[in-house]
Design a protein around this motif. Structure first.
Motif, PDB file in Angstrom:
ATOM      1  N   LEU A   1      60.493  38.896  45.643  1.00 16.90           N
ATOM      2  CA  LEU A   1      59.929  40.238  45.506  1.00 16.90           C
ATOM      3  C   LEU A   1      60.809  41.124  44.630  1.00 16.90           C
ATOM      4  O   LEU A   1      60.306  42.032  43.957  1.00 16.90           O
ATOM      5  N   HIS A   2      62.114  40.854  44.625  1.00 19.92           N
ATOM      6  CA  HIS A   2      63.028  41.664  43.813  1.00 19.92           C
ATOM      7  C   HIS A   2      62.779  41.464  42.319  1.00 19.92           C
ATOM      8  O   HIS A   2      62.841  42.418  41.538  1.00 19.92           O
ATOM      9  N   VAL A   3      62.524  40.226  41.907  1.00 17.70           N
ATOM     10  CA  VAL A   3      62.347  39.942  40.479  1.00 17.70           C
ATOM     11  C   VAL A   3      60.888  39.961  40.053  1.00 17.70           C
ATOM     12  O   VAL A   3      60.599  40.000  38.854  1.00 17.70           O
ATOM     13  N   ALA A   4      59.964  39.942  41.016  1.00 19.32           N
ATOM     14  CA  ALA A   4      58.542  39.940  40.683  1.00 19.32           C
ATOM     15  C   ALA A   4      58.095  41.332  40.241  1.00 19.32           C
ATOM     16  O   ALA A   4      58.745  42.331  40.531  1.00 19.32           O
ATOM     17  N   PRO A   5      56.997  41.425  39.501  1.00 16.35           N
ATOM     18  CA  PRO A   5      56.457  42.740  39.134  1.00 16.35           C
ATOM     19  C   PRO A   5      56.160  43.573  40.383  1.00 16.35           C
ATOM     20  O   PRO A   5      55.869  43.030  41.453  1.00 16.35           O
ATOM     21  N   ALA A   6      56.261  44.886  40.243  1.00 11.74           N
ATOM     22  CA  ALA A   6      56.022  45.781  41.377  1.00 11.74           C
ATOM     23  C   ALA A   6      54.633  45.541  41.963  1.00 11.74           C
ATOM     24  O   ALA A   6      53.654  45.418  41.234  1.00 11.74           O
ATOM     25  N   ASN A   7      54.575  45.450  43.278  1.00  7.08           N
ATOM     26  CA  ASN A   7      53.305  45.249  43.964  1.00  7.08           C
ATOM     27  C   ASN A   7      53.325  46.012  45.280  1.00  7.08           C
ATOM     28  O   ASN A   7      54.337  46.632  45.642  1.00  7.08           O
ATOM     29  N   THR A   8      52.225  45.976  46.010  1.00  6.26           N
ATOM     30  CA  THR A   8      52.111  46.737  47.259  1.00  6.26           C
ATOM     31  C   THR A   8      53.189  46.344  48.259  1.00  6.26           C
ATOM     32  O   THR A   8      53.819  47.200  48.896  1.00  6.26           O
ATOM     33  N   LEU A   9      53.450  45.040  48.389  1.00  6.65           N
ATOM     34  CA  LEU A   9      54.421  44.561  49.364  1.00  6.65           C
ATOM     35  C   LEU A   9      55.840  44.980  48.986  1.00  6.65           C
ATOM     36  O   LEU A   9      56.612  45.439  49.832  1.00  6.65           O
ATOM     37  N   SER A  10      56.207  44.817  47.707  1.00  8.19           N
ATOM     38  CA  SER A  10      57.563  45.173  47.277  1.00  8.19           C
ATOM     39  C   SER A  10      57.799  46.677  47.358  1.00  8.19           C
ATOM     40  O   SER A  10      58.893  47.133  47.664  1.00  8.19           O
ATOM     41  N   LYS A  11      56.767  47.487  47.089  1.00  6.70           N
ATOM     42  CA  LYS A  11      56.918  48.937  47.193  1.00  6.70           C
ATOM     43  C   LYS A  11      57.074  49.380  48.643  1.00  6.70           C
ATOM     44  O   LYS A  11      57.853  50.285  48.945  1.00  6.70           O
ATOM     45  N   LYS A  12      56.347  48.734  49.543  1.00  7.93           N
ATOM     46  CA  LYS A  12      56.398  49.106  50.954  1.00  7.93           C
ATOM     47  C   LYS A  12      57.753  48.787  51.565  1.00  7.93           C
ATOM     48  O   LYS A  12      58.267  49.538  52.399  1.00  7.93           O
ATOM     49  N   HIS A  13      58.361  47.660  51.141  1.00 10.76           N
ATOM     50  CA  HIS A  13      59.631  47.217  51.732  1.00 10.76           C
ATOM     51  C   HIS A  13      60.773  47.301  50.721  1.00 10.76           C
ATOM     52  O   HIS A  13      61.711  46.503  50.772  1.00 10.76           O
ATOM     53  N   ASP A  14      60.711  48.258  49.821  1.00  8.24           N
ATOM     54  CA  ASP A  14      61.695  48.364  48.747  1.00  8.24           C
ATOM     55  C   ASP A  14      63.115  48.508  49.289  1.00  8.24           C
ATOM     56  O   ASP A  14      64.041  47.828  48.830  1.00  8.24           O
ATOM     57  N   GLU A  15      63.323  49.395  50.252  1.00  8.18           N
ATOM     58  CA  GLU A  15      64.671  49.628  50.789  1.00  8.18           C
ATOM     59  C   GLU A  15      65.213  48.387  51.488  1.00  8.18           C
ATOM     60  O   GLU A  15      66.384  48.037  51.333  1.00  8.18           O
ATOM     61  N   THR A  16      64.367  47.711  52.246  1.00  6.53           N
ATOM     62  CA  THR A  16      64.812  46.489  52.937  1.00  6.53           C
ATOM     63  C   THR A  16      65.187  45.409  51.945  1.00  6.53           C
ATOM     64  O   THR A  16      66.210  44.713  52.107  1.00  6.53           O
ATOM     65  N   ILE A  17      64.399  45.246  50.899  1.00  5.05           N
ATOM     66  CA  ILE A  17      64.690  44.240  49.874  1.00  5.05           C
ATOM     67  C   ILE A  17      66.011  44.542  49.192  1.00  5.05           C
ATOM     68  O   ILE A  17      66.831  43.645  48.964  1.00  5.05           O
ATOM     69  N   ASP A  18      66.257  45.814  48.871  1.00  3.46           N
ATOM     70  CA  ASP A  18      67.512  46.189  48.219  1.00  3.46           C
ATOM     71  C   ASP A  18      68.706  45.902  49.112  1.00  3.46           C
ATOM     72  O   ASP A  18      69.765  45.472  48.639  1.00  3.46           O
ATOM     73  N   ARG A  19      68.557  46.145  50.410  1.00  2.08           N
ATOM     74  CA  ARG A  19      69.679  45.887  51.327  1.00  2.08           C
ATOM     75  C   ARG A  19      70.006  44.399  51.399  1.00  2.08           C
ATOM     76  O   ARG A  19      71.159  44.012  51.589  1.00  2.08           O
ATOM     77  N   ILE A  20      68.992  43.554  51.267  1.00  5.00           N
ATOM     78  CA  ILE A  20      69.222  42.104  51.310  1.00  5.00           C
ATOM     79  C   ILE A  20      69.808  41.597  49.992  1.00  5.00           C
ATOM     80  O   ILE A  20      70.735  40.781  49.980  1.00  5.00           O
ATOM     81  N   VAL A  21      69.297  42.098  48.892  1.00  4.51           N
ATOM     82  CA  VAL A  21      69.652  41.545  47.578  1.00  4.51           C
ATOM     83  C   VAL A  21      70.977  42.105  47.066  1.00  4.51           C
ATOM     84  O   VAL A  21      71.825  41.356  46.560  1.00  4.51           O
ATOM     85  N   PHE A  22      71.166  43.431  47.176  1.00  3.10           N
ATOM     86  CA  PHE A  22      72.355  44.051  46.599  1.00  3.10           C
ATOM     87  C   PHE A  22      73.513  44.020  47.577  1.00  3.10           C
ATOM     88  O   PHE A  22      73.323  44.199  48.784  1.00  3.10           O
ATOM     89  N   PRO A  23      74.775  43.868  47.093  1.00  4.51           N
ATOM     90  CA  PRO A  23      75.086  43.601  45.685  1.00  4.51           C
ATOM     91  C   PRO A  23      75.268  42.128  45.374  1.00  4.51           C
ATOM     92  O   PRO A  23      75.324  41.729  44.228  1.00  4.51           O
ATOM     93  N   GLU A  24      75.371  41.277  46.416  1.00  4.09           N
ATOM     94  CA  GLU A  24      75.779  39.892  46.188  1.00  4.09           C
ATOM     95  C   GLU A  24      74.730  39.043  45.480  1.00  4.09           C
ATOM     96  O   GLU A  24      75.075  38.105  44.755  1.00  4.09           O
ATOM     97  N   PHE A  25      73.432  39.348  45.676  1.00  2.00           N
ATOM     98  CA  PHE A  25      72.390  38.452  45.184  1.00  2.00           C
ATOM     99  C   PHE A  25      71.514  39.102  44.122  1.00  2.00           C
ATOM    100  O   PHE A  25      70.343  38.744  43.967  1.00  2.00           O
ATOM    101  N   GLU A  26      72.089  40.049  43.392  1.00  2.49           N
ATOM    102  CA  GLU A  26      71.311  40.727  42.354  1.00  2.49           C
ATOM    103  C   GLU A  26      70.844  39.725  41.293  1.00  2.49           C
ATOM    104  O   GLU A  26      71.582  38.816  40.913  1.00  2.49           O
ATOM    105  N   GLN A  27      69.617  39.908  40.833  1.00  3.85           N
ATOM    106  CA  GLN A  27      69.055  39.048  39.800  1.00  3.85           C
ATOM    107  C   GLN A  27      68.279  39.896  38.797  1.00  3.85           C
ATOM    108  O   GLN A  27      67.771  40.956  39.135  1.00  3.85           O
ATOM    109  N   ASN A  28      68.230  39.421  37.572  1.00  6.16           N
ATOM    110  CA  ASN A  28      67.382  40.064  36.574  1.00  6.16           C
ATOM    111  C   ASN A  28      67.001  39.026  35.529  1.00  6.16           C
ATOM    112  O   ASN A  28      67.532  37.918  35.513  1.00  6.16           O
TER     113      ASN A  28
END
Length: 258
Positions: free
Chosen positions: A73-100
């Protein structure tokens, strides 16, 4: 007299076929129980141990699924699910698992950015002195060279802090976000951890940061040409306070103020 020829199939073999024959005879005896065979794997565990192993596997599978889902969800295009759980996704991904996807983008980054700093010092005789520009990015690069597994903070702490500051300020260094003050404090503390409270026997009173950008020269076969001279962006002078220093550095810094 009748002569008898020895049975060649049993020549040289004791009656009963030796040890193997003896075991076969014992197994053939009525009422004999076969030797128990050890049970291997999970089947050999007690019921309680099986439950513990099953729970551990379920938890592990759940964690892996959540981590992979957050990364997708972090690297996928913005969608309903990623927008709804944006803060939770950021807490899981950042900073150790950042991807682009910049490595594979049609227009990858074409500029090297260095963060530099200079300091204004209060000297023991009461006078003031300015240092020259110190390239903090070059210092980070030097710490990474020769290290096969540099930490995430060594590689990205300064870069991410500076990106955070530029995202919250415009080209004229004016705040455009409610987090602008937080970004300034964050960058200032990163810089002060590198400088320390005292330089050249003088107490650090103020610091000034600048960004130096170098456009990467195009390959010779591309036919493109552009200016690769460094471009500077200077920030205002920032006053250093005790809150910008680590505890041990703060004690030294405060002693120099007396």
């Amino acid at each position: 007299m009748e002569s008898r020829q020895p049975d060649e199939s049993r020549a040289g073999i004791p009656d009963g076929g030796g040890v193997a024959g003896a075991e076969a005879e014992r197994e053939a005896e009525p009422g004999a129980e076969p030797a128990p065979r050890p049970t291997l794997g999970i089947a050999g565990l007690s019921p309680v141990s099986r439950i513990v192993v099953a729970l551990a596997i379920a938890v592990l599978v759940g964690l892996v699924t959540v981590h992979l889902g957050a990364g997708f969800l972090h690297v996928a295009p913005a969608n309903t699910l990623s927008k709804k759980h944006d803060e939770t996704i950021d807490r899981i991904v950042f900073p150790e698992f950042e991807q682009n996807w910049r490595l594979f983008a049609p227009n990858p980054l074409q500029t090297n950015i260095h963060v530099e700093v200079r300091a204004e010092l209060r000297m023991p005789d009461g006078g003031s002195e300015q240092t020259g520009w110190v390239d903090l990015t070059a210092m980070d690069h030097k710490n990474i060279e020769g290290n096969p597994a540099p930490s995430h903070s060594v590689q990205n702490e300064l870069r991410r802090g500076w990106d955070y500051w530029t995202d919250t300020h415009d080209e004229d260094n004016r705040a455009i976000s409610d987090r602008a003050d937080l970004a300034e404090d964050y960058v200032k503390r990163i810089v002060m951890r590198r400088l320390g409270p005292v330089l050249n026997d003088g107490r650090v009173e103020r610091i000034q940061i600048r960004q130096t950008s170098y456009r990467i020269a195009p390959p010779s076969w591309s036919g493109e040409r552009w200016d690769t001279a460094p471009v500077h962006r200077e920030l205002p002078w920032w006053i250093v306070t005790g809150e910008d220093l680590m505890k041990s550095d703060r004690e030294v810094w405060e002693e120099r103020a007396q």
